[in-house]
Design a protein around this motif. Structure first.
Motif, PDB file in Angstrom:
ATOM      1  N   GLY A  55       0.784  -1.233   0.000  1.00 40.82           N
ATOM      2  CA  GLY A  55       0.000   0.000   0.000  1.00 40.82           C
ATOM      3  C   GLY A  55       0.812   1.278   0.000  1.00 40.82           C
ATOM      4  O   GLY A  55       0.288   2.347   0.331  1.00 40.82           O
ATOM      5  N   LEU A  56       2.087   1.198  -0.358  1.00 41.77           N
ATOM      6  CA  LEU A  56       2.934   2.387  -0.388  1.00 41.77           C
ATOM      7  C   LEU A  56       3.382   2.677  -1.810  1.00 41.77           C
ATOM      8  O   LEU A  56       3.482   1.775  -2.640  1.00 41.77           O
ATOM      9  CB  LEU A  56       4.167   2.195   0.502  1.00 41.77           C
ATOM     10  N   THR A  61       3.168   9.187   2.380  1.00 41.50           N
ATOM     11  CA  THR A  61       3.449  10.111   3.473  1.00 41.50           C
ATOM     12  C   THR A  61       4.122   9.413   4.645  1.00 41.50           C
ATOM     13  O   THR A  61       4.152   8.173   4.724  1.00 41.50           O
ATOM     14  CB  THR A  61       2.149  10.751   3.974  1.00 41.50           C
ATOM     15  N   ALA A  62       4.622  10.216   5.566  1.00 42.15           N
ATOM     16  CA  ALA A  62       5.208   9.668   6.789  1.00 42.15           C
ATOM     17  C   ALA A  62       4.158   8.903   7.575  1.00 42.15           C
ATOM     18  O   ALA A  62       4.453   7.859   8.177  1.00 42.15           O
ATOM     19  CB  ALA A  62       5.792  10.805   7.626  1.00 42.15           C
ATOM     20  N   LEU A  63       2.937   9.395   7.577  1.00 42.68           N
ATOM     21  CA  LEU A  63       1.851   8.731   8.292  1.00 42.68           C
ATOM     22  C   LEU A  63       1.574   7.358   7.696  1.00 42.68           C
ATOM     23  O   LEU A  63       1.324   6.385   8.424  1.00 42.68           O
ATOM     24  CB  LEU A  63       0.596   9.605   8.241  1.00 42.68           C
ATOM     25  N   GLY A  67       2.086   3.644   9.393  1.00 42.96           N
ATOM     26  CA  GLY A  67       1.071   2.605   9.379  1.00 42.96           C
ATOM     27  C   GLY A  67       1.626   1.276   8.914  1.00 42.96           C
ATOM     28  O   GLY A  67       1.228   0.212   9.412  1.00 42.96           O
ATOM     29  N   PHE A  68       2.543   1.300   7.972  1.00 42.68           N
ATOM     30  CA  PHE A  68       3.155   0.075   7.457  1.00 42.68           C
ATOM     31  C   PHE A  68       4.114  -0.538   8.480  1.00 42.68           C
ATOM     32  O   PHE A  68       4.077  -1.748   8.734  1.00 42.68           O
ATOM     33  CB  PHE A  68       3.904   0.371   6.156  1.00 42.68           C
ATOM     34  N   TYR A  74       8.454   2.313  13.871  1.00 40.48           N
ATOM     35  CA  TYR A  74       8.580   3.651  13.289  1.00 40.48           C
ATOM     36  C   TYR A  74       9.325   4.584  14.248  1.00 40.48           C
ATOM     37  O   TYR A  74      10.143   5.400  13.832  1.00 40.48           O
ATOM     38  CB  TYR A  74       7.204   4.214  12.963  1.00 40.48           C
ATOM     39  N   ALA A  75       9.051   4.452  15.525  1.00 44.89           N
ATOM     40  CA  ALA A  75       9.689   5.302  16.526  1.00 44.89           C
ATOM     41  C   ALA A  75      11.192   5.081  16.594  1.00 44.89           C
ATOM     42  O   ALA A  75      11.950   5.992  16.954  1.00 44.89           O
ATOM     43  CB  ALA A  75       9.057   5.048  17.898  1.00 44.89           C
TER      44      ALA A  75
END
Length: 236
Positions: A55-56, A61-63, A67-68, A74-75
């Motif tokens: 889905g990318l 976006t970063a958001l 989500g992926f 992500y952190a």
């Protein structure tokens, strides 16, 4: 976009902000299980596959990247992007759209069809809203006032690519095209890589806000108000 599982970083590729140059440069240091979407030969080849499977895409976006990866991973990643003065970025889109149209050209049948009903052919690049807007504009100011311009993905505000729904930054570093050499050096030091940066897809022109009509400038200021404020660009 680049998601490097080895180096643990995410690069968010914003339209018309030197993203192709950055991705091509960083691709030299990627490993086989890193993900690059667009820009490179392999990135373009597998872009549709990744779009369907995870889905990318090139300008996710970063958001969407968060989500992926999931919030915990992500952190732990270093997230960064590059932005550009909104007026110069919009003009880059205008120049690029005109170049795409010039390189493609209409066939005789397509020209006759356009003259008859005013519709551009349903094929790249004419189906792109920015291309249609550029072809229907006599100047950069006209382009800034054309409704199709603001319907194009390339003209969307930059903050939307690097912020959450509340408008808060969710990346660690935002470089600027205006200081790309210095900022890219910082990125390389952070990632512990040494790769050359070559300028690609440059429009070779820079336009100032003075070349917009007062109405066009006001429109750009309104459309990109948060970009001007968040990234410290002058709206004058």
């Amino acid at each position: 976009m680049i998601i490097s599982l080895n180096k643990r970083y995410v690069f968010v590729h914003i339209h018309k902000c030197a993203g192709t140059s950055i991705e091509v440069a960083l691709a030299k240091s990627l490993k086989h299980n890193d993900i690059v979407l667009g820009s490179t030969k392999s990135g373009e080849k597998y872009q549709e596959f990744f779009k369907r499977s995870i889905g990318l895409n090139k300008h996710s976006t970063a958001l969407e990247a968060r989500g992926f990866l999931g919030d915990p991973m992500y952190a732990k990643f270093f997230k960064f992007a590059f932005v550009r003065h909104p007026v110069d970025r919009l003009h880059s889109l205008y120049s690029y759209a005109l170049k795409l149209a010039h390189d493609a050209e209409l066939t005789d049948d397509e020209r006759r069809n356009f003259d008859a009903n005013g519709k551009w052919p349903d094929r790249p690049p004419f189906r792109y809203k920015a291309v249609a807007a550029a072809l229907e504009s006599k100047s950069f100011s006209d382009f800034a006032l054309h409704p199709l311009t603001w319907a194009d993905a390339g003209a969307q505000p930059q903050w939307q690519s690097v912020c959450n729904a509340q408008g808060e930054l969710i990346v660690d570093f935002v470089g600027k095209v205006e200081s790309i050499e210095q900022d890219f050096t910082h990125i390389c030091e952070k990632l512990e890589v040494t790769v050359p940066l070559e300028v690609r897809n440059s429009s070779h022109e820079k336009k100032s806000s003075h070349e917009l009509s007062s109405l066009a400038l006001s429109t750009v200021q309104d459309r990109f108000a948060r970009d001007f404020a968040l990234f410290g660009y002058s709206a004058e």
